[in-house]
Design a protein around this motif. Structure first.
Motif, PDB file in Angstrom:
ATOM      1  N   GLU A 148      11.035   7.154   6.497  1.00  0.00           N
ATOM      2  CA  GLU A 148      12.140   6.265   6.129  1.00  0.00           C
ATOM      3  C   GLU A 148      12.020   5.860   4.655  1.00  0.00           C
ATOM      4  O   GLU A 148      13.003   5.851   3.913  1.00  0.00           O
ATOM      5  CB  GLU A 148      12.057   5.031   7.026  1.00  0.00           C
ATOM      6  CG  GLU A 148      13.353   4.316   7.228  1.00  0.00           C
ATOM      7  CD  GLU A 148      13.133   3.111   8.132  1.00  0.00           C
ATOM      8  OE1 GLU A 148      12.586   3.292   9.245  1.00  0.00           O
ATOM      9  OE2 GLU A 148      13.480   1.992   7.723  1.00  0.00           O
ATOM     10  N   ASN A 149      10.804   5.524   4.233  1.00  0.00           N
ATOM     11  CA  ASN A 149      10.585   5.118   2.845  1.00  0.00           C
ATOM     12  C   ASN A 149      10.724   6.292   1.874  1.00  0.00           C
ATOM     13  O   ASN A 149      11.199   6.110   0.758  1.00  0.00           O
ATOM     14  CB  ASN A 149       9.229   4.422   2.701  1.00  0.00           C
ATOM     15  CG  ASN A 149       9.287   2.977   3.186  1.00  0.00           C
ATOM     16  OD1 ASN A 149       9.575   2.073   2.416  1.00  0.00           O
ATOM     17  ND2 ASN A 149       9.067   2.765   4.476  1.00  0.00           N
ATOM     18  N   PHE A 150      10.315   7.467   2.299  1.00  0.00           N
ATOM     19  CA  PHE A 150      10.527   8.652   1.455  1.00  0.00           C
ATOM     20  C   PHE A 150      12.027   8.879   1.246  1.00  0.00           C
ATOM     21  O   PHE A 150      12.456   9.289   0.173  1.00  0.00           O
ATOM     22  CB  PHE A 150       9.888   9.899   2.084  1.00  0.00           C
ATOM     23  CG  PHE A 150       8.395   9.971   1.906  1.00  0.00           C
ATOM     24  CD1 PHE A 150       7.821   9.818   0.645  1.00  0.00           C
ATOM     25  CD2 PHE A 150       7.560  10.193   3.001  1.00  0.00           C
ATOM     26  CE1 PHE A 150       6.434   9.895   0.472  1.00  0.00           C
ATOM     27  CE2 PHE A 150       6.175  10.267   2.840  1.00  0.00           C
ATOM     28  CZ  PHE A 150       5.623  10.114   1.577  1.00  0.00           C
ATOM     29  N   GLY A 151      12.817   8.600   2.282  1.00  0.00           N
ATOM     30  CA  GLY A 151      14.276   8.715   2.177  1.00  0.00           C
ATOM     31  C   GLY A 151      14.825   7.787   1.096  1.00  0.00           C
ATOM     32  O   GLY A 151      15.679   8.185   0.292  1.00  0.00           O
ATOM     33  N   ILE A 152      14.301   6.558   1.066  1.00  0.00           N
ATOM     34  CA  ILE A 152      14.729   5.578   0.045  1.00  0.00           C
ATOM     35  C   ILE A 152      14.352   6.095  -1.348  1.00  0.00           C
ATOM     36  O   ILE A 152      15.138   6.012  -2.292  1.00  0.00           O
ATOM     37  CB  ILE A 152      14.076   4.206   0.316  1.00  0.00           C
ATOM     38  CG1 ILE A 152      14.591   3.620   1.638  1.00  0.00           C
ATOM     39  CG2 ILE A 152      14.328   3.243  -0.841  1.00  0.00           C
ATOM     40  CD1 ILE A 152      13.806   2.418   2.152  1.00  0.00           C
ATOM     41  N   MET A 153      13.137   6.669  -1.459  1.00  0.00           N
ATOM     42  CA  MET A 153      12.674   7.179  -2.760  1.00  0.00           C
ATOM     43  C   MET A 153      13.555   8.346  -3.221  1.00  0.00           C
ATOM     44  O   MET A 153      13.887   8.469  -4.394  1.00  0.00           O
ATOM     45  CB  MET A 153      11.211   7.640  -2.654  1.00  0.00           C
ATOM     46  CG  MET A 153      10.239   6.487  -2.492  1.00  0.00           C
ATOM     47  SD  MET A 153       8.652   6.984  -1.752  1.00  0.00           S
ATOM     48  CE  MET A 153       7.781   7.594  -3.182  1.00  0.00           C
ATOM     49  N   ARG A 154      13.939   9.200  -2.262  1.00  0.00           N
ATOM     50  CA  ARG A 154      14.763  10.363  -2.571  1.00  0.00           C
ATOM     51  C   ARG A 154      16.132   9.949  -3.100  1.00  0.00           C
ATOM     52  O   ARG A 154      16.665  10.535  -4.027  1.00  0.00           O
ATOM     53  CB  ARG A 154      14.970  11.189  -1.295  1.00  0.00           C
ATOM     54  CG  ARG A 154      14.426  12.582  -1.376  1.00  0.00           C
ATOM     55  CD  ARG A 154      14.821  13.452  -0.210  1.00  0.00           C
ATOM     56  NE  ARG A 154      15.195  12.808   1.021  1.00  0.00           N
ATOM     57  CZ  ARG A 154      14.390  12.643   2.075  1.00  0.00           C
ATOM     58  NH1 ARG A 154      13.147  13.075   2.030  1.00  0.00           N
ATOM     59  NH2 ARG A 154      14.814  12.055   3.179  1.00  0.00           N
ATOM     60  N   GLU A 155      16.685   8.904  -2.473  1.00  0.00           N
ATOM     61  CA  GLU A 155      18.066   8.524  -2.785  1.00  0.00           C
ATOM     62  C   GLU A 155      18.187   7.661  -4.036  1.00  0.00           C
ATOM     63  O   GLU A 155      19.278   7.481  -4.555  1.00  0.00           O
ATOM     64  CB  GLU A 155      18.682   7.798  -1.588  1.00  0.00           C
ATOM     65  CG  GLU A 155      19.146   8.780  -0.535  1.00  0.00           C
ATOM     66  CD  GLU A 155      19.251   8.151   0.844  1.00  0.00           C
ATOM     67  OE1 GLU A 155      19.471   6.922   0.919  1.00  0.00           O
ATOM     68  OE2 GLU A 155      19.091   8.889   1.835  1.00  0.00           O
ATOM     69  N   ASP A 156      17.077   7.081  -4.504  1.00  0.00           N
ATOM     70  CA  ASP A 156      17.140   6.204  -5.668  1.00  0.00           C
ATOM     71  C   ASP A 156      16.432   6.863  -6.852  1.00  0.00           C
ATOM     72  O   ASP A 156      15.201   6.872  -6.927  1.00  0.00           O
ATOM     73  CB  ASP A 156      16.472   4.857  -5.328  1.00  0.00           C
ATOM     74  CG  ASP A 156      16.626   3.840  -6.452  1.00  0.00           C
ATOM     75  OD1 ASP A 156      16.947   4.256  -7.584  1.00  0.00           O
ATOM     76  OD2 ASP A 156      16.414   2.649  -6.190  1.00  0.00           O
ATOM     77  N   PRO A 157      17.199   7.393  -7.811  1.00  0.00           N
ATOM     78  CA  PRO A 157      16.574   8.087  -8.947  1.00  0.00           C
ATOM     79  C   PRO A 157      15.737   7.151  -9.822  1.00  0.00           C
ATOM     80  O   PRO A 157      14.922   7.614 -10.625  1.00  0.00           O
ATOM     81  CB  PRO A 157      17.769   8.655  -9.720  1.00  0.00           C
ATOM     82  CG  PRO A 157      18.967   7.942  -9.214  1.00  0.00           C
ATOM     83  CD  PRO A 157      18.654   7.374  -7.870  1.00  0.00           C
TER      84      PRO A 157
END
Ligand code: ZN
Length: 244
Positions: free
Chosen positions: A135-144
């Motif tokens: 879930e946190n990797f998803g946040i990292m992916r979506e926020d440049p």
């Protein structure tokens, strides 16, 4: 630049002193702390004083927020709650002010690393499983604006989650090479209350390319007797001995 990453000191002066002595002996000048300076053990002011004197950059932990009344410890178990209320009655005005003003996150290491306490969007929630990590990797992916390497605390368990091509792996190696093609969520373990059945104090060193985990023994018996003498719950003293 080499950085030492420490987390979850929890008012354990003896563990903090040993960790910092080791970090100094490695010649490392920059230290980043992932929060929870206080709670559980008996030396809150002494630990915060050291962090402040050494200019260690630090994010706010969930215990820090409750110790200074930004939140009430209503959701804490009775033992943790007792320790927070004990701490509240002892913090100096300067240290209350310091804890109140800690940021929720920090970016360091030439913009390549993020420091948080619990999870990226919430100081309170745990990254306990590969699913939480995903879930946190998803946040990292979506926020440049976020680096692909994140250091977190809160669980007091030393480990590394690595994501390559959407697949999350849990790594327990003592040394991890940071690959440009991967994302990382890394926990150094707890300085002052380890919970991975290894009672030694924990920290890590990050040099931009590599993360190396360290464990060192500290005089636990001394910390233990301070907790008992302070009138804090004896369970908090005993758990230090087993690292849980
Ligand atoms: Zn903690």
């Amino acid at each position: 630049m080499r950085y030492a990453i420490i987390s979850d000191i929890h008012s354990n002066l003896e563990a903090l002193e040993v960790a910092l002595k080791e970090i100094d002996s490695l010649g490392i000048k920059e230290i980043v702390c992932l929060g929870d300076l206080v709670g559980y053990n008996a030396n809150p002011n002494e630990c915060i004083d050291i962090i402040r004197e050494r200019g260690i950059r630090c994010v706010m932990g969930n215990h820090d927020a409750r110790a200074v009344g930004l939140k009430e410890p209503l959701d804490f178990n009775p033992i943790a709650r007792k320790a927070i209320l004990w701490t509240r009655g002892r913090l100096t005005p300067e240290n209350i002010d310091y804890l109140r003003n800690l940021p929720g996150r920090l970016i360091f290491g030439d913009g390549k690393a993020l420091a948080i306490h619990g999870s990226i969007h919430n100081t309170e929630t745990y990254i306990l499983t590969p699913w939480d990590a995903s879930e946190n990797f998803g946040i990292m992916r979506e926020d440049p604006g976020l680096p692909s390497l994140c250091f977190f605390g809160h669980t007091h368990v030393r480990l590394c989650y690595q994501e390559v091509g959407g697949r999350v792996m849990t790594l327990y190696d003592d040394e991890i090479e940071i690959s440009a093609d991967a994302r990382y969520l890394i926990n150094p373990g707890g300085v002052g209350q380890p919970r991975d059945l290894d009672p030694r104090t924990a920290f890590l060193v990050y040099d931009g390319e590599r993360v190396v985990f360290f464990r060192r023994p500290y005089p636990i018996e001394k910390t233990r007797s301070k907790v008992v003498r302070a009138g804090l719950p004896v369970e908090l003293a005993d758990r230090l001995m087993v690292g849980w």
